[in-house]
Design a protein around this motif. Structure first.
Motif, short mmCIF file in Angstrom:
data_model
loop_
_atom_site.label_atom_id
_atom_site.label_comp_id
_atom_site.label_asym_id
_atom_site.label_seq_id
_atom_site.Cartn_x
_atom_site.Cartn_y
_atom_site.Cartn_z
N PRO A 13 0.81 -1.21 0.00
CA PRO A 13 0.00 0.00 0.00
C PRO A 13 0.85 1.27 0.00
CG PRO A 13 0.20 -0.80 2.23
CD PRO A 13 0.95 -1.78 1.36
N PHE A 14 0.17 2.41 -0.22
CA PHE A 14 0.80 3.70 -0.02
C PHE A 14 0.96 3.93 1.48
CE2 PHE A 14 -0.73 4.32 -4.31
CZ PHE A 14 0.21 5.17 -4.88
N GLY A 15 1.84 4.87 1.81
CA GLY A 15 2.09 5.14 3.22
C GLY A 15 0.94 5.86 3.90
N SER A 16 0.18 6.67 3.12
CA SER A 16 -0.93 7.41 3.71
C SER A 16 -1.98 7.69 2.64
CB SER A 16 -0.44 8.73 4.31
OG SER A 16 -0.03 9.61 3.27
N GLN A 17 -3.19 8.03 3.09
CA GLN A 17 -4.29 8.31 2.17
C GLN A 17 -4.03 9.57 1.34
OE1 GLN A 17 -8.17 8.20 4.08
NE2 GLN A 17 -7.46 6.69 5.56
N LYS A 18 -3.25 10.50 1.87
CA LYS A 18 -3.00 11.75 1.15
C LYS A 18 -2.30 11.51 -0.19
CE LYS A 18 -2.62 14.65 5.30
NZ LYS A 18 -1.73 15.55 6.08
N GLU A 19 -1.57 10.42 -0.28
CA GLU A 19 -0.78 10.14 -1.48
C GLU A 19 -1.59 9.54 -2.62
OE1 GLU A 19 3.17 8.28 -0.72
OE2 GLU A 19 2.35 7.99 1.29
N ILE A 20 -2.75 8.98 -2.31
CA ILE A 20 -3.33 8.05 -3.28
C ILE A 20 -4.35 8.64 -4.24
CG2 ILE A 20 -3.01 6.14 -1.68
CD1 ILE A 20 -6.07 6.16 -1.31
N GLN A 21 -5.00 9.77 -3.92
CA GLN A 21 -6.14 10.21 -4.72
C GLN A 21 -5.79 10.34 -6.19
OE1 GLN A 21 -9.33 10.51 -3.56
NE2 GLN A 21 -9.82 10.67 -5.73
#
Length: 324
Positions: A13-21
């Motif tokens: 996964p990505f490290g945080s939700q902020k990175e993924i949108q």
């Protein structure tokens, strides 16, 4: 060689939700580019949800289904959610029995970390579909080391795995992807065999299937028919998804059709014998009048029916011009 691309769960996964949108939207747009070429996604981790929805995108515990729930309140993401829900995936892990799995190992050129996604892509001779979370998943070509046992001898070699991680990397590989599809689509029987993969948005009537089984015509006519069917399938997909409001010959021509498309004249429509020659039964035994047709030259035609109510395109006939 297959029309499957291996989903690289090792890139998540990505490290945080902020990175993924931005990356999620780009990932789905890339899926949309792959779909007209007939590619499906191979999920090689048996613990993953084959629908993709339970795959973890980011820490802590942020999954595809969480993104879909959030997307419901954003109208601009409606089409992307349709693409994601409609894309075909496959399970389980690639088909190598245990003794064959022991004949080779694979690891990244600059690391000893073995990844099953890369191994599956190498075995299937296909591409990897990744998220660009980190190197090497943000590279179009990934070099790996293969150690294999052949005739009781250990051999080592370096091979390149093609990797798609956004629309730009797709464009870099598009020509090769198209060639792969075309390689699997050489003759009339291939059209039948790949109907559910490459022409899933079209309906092949029994008469058309017989035309393909008995095909003995020129190869260039068949090649033109294949190109047109691929265009029809892409048009039908976008029509059914709401990207196209209504069918018209002009709208279809804008997809890259250079040959003439037309309907039969009223003299054909009103002549029972000639109309019947262009009427074929569907799987439910209902007669379908295939008035629309494309002219391929040398007297060859492909006849089809446009069902505007159900937004379906039915293919009825491929052959020499029917009697006027």
């Amino acid at each position: 060689m297959s029309l499957s691309i291996v989903f690289n769960h090792n890139s998540l996964p990505f490290g945080s939700q902020k990175e993924i949108q931005r990356h999620v939207e780009e990932f789905i747009k890339t899926l949309a580019l792959l779909r007209p070429l007939g590619f499906t996604i191979l999920i090689i981790d048996p613990n993953e949800d084959p629908s993709l929805f339970r795959i973890k995108l980011a820490e802590p515990n942020y999954y595809w289904q969480n993104w879909l729930e959030e997307a419901k309140s954003r109208p601009e993401l409606l089409e992307l959610t349709r693409v994601l829900r409609s894309f075909q995936t496959k399970l389980p892990f690639f088909s190598i029995d245990e003794k064959d799995q022991d004949t080779f190992t694979l690891h990244l050129k600059e690391s000893n970390v073995d990844t099953c996604a890369l191994k599956a892509a190498y075995f299937h001779e296909t591409f990897l579909l990744s998220y660009p979370t980190r190197a090497p998943w943000n590279q179009k070509v990934i070099s790996v080391e293969i150690t294999s046992l052949e005739d009781d001898k250990i051999t080592e070699k370096t091979v390149n795995i093609n990797n798609i991680f956004d629309s730009n990397s797709y464009e870099g590989h598009q020509e090769f992807l198209t060639q792969r599809r075309n390689t699997l689509l050489k003759n009339a029987n291939d059209i039948l065999q790949l109907q559910n993969t490459l022409f899933a948005n079209l309906i092949f009537l029994d008469n058309f299937k017989q035309n393909l089984r008995k095909w003995s015509g020129r190869q260039d006519i068949l090649d033109n028919a294949k190109r047109f069917l691929l265009i029809l399938n892409e048009f039908a997909m976008k029509w059914q998804n709401g990207q196209i409001n209504e069918y018209s010959h002009q709208a279809l021509t804008s997809f890259g059709v250079s040959s003439e498309i037309s309907d039969e004249s009223s003299s054909i429509d009103n002549n029972p014998t000639k109309r019947n020659a262009r009427t074929f039964r569907n799987s439910e035994g209902i007669n379908v009048y295939c008035t629309s047709h494309i002219k391929f030259g040398s007297g060859y035609r492909l006849h089809f029916n446009i069902d505007t109510k159900e937004r379906k395109i039915q293919i009825g006939y491929l052959g020499i011009h029917l009697a006027l």
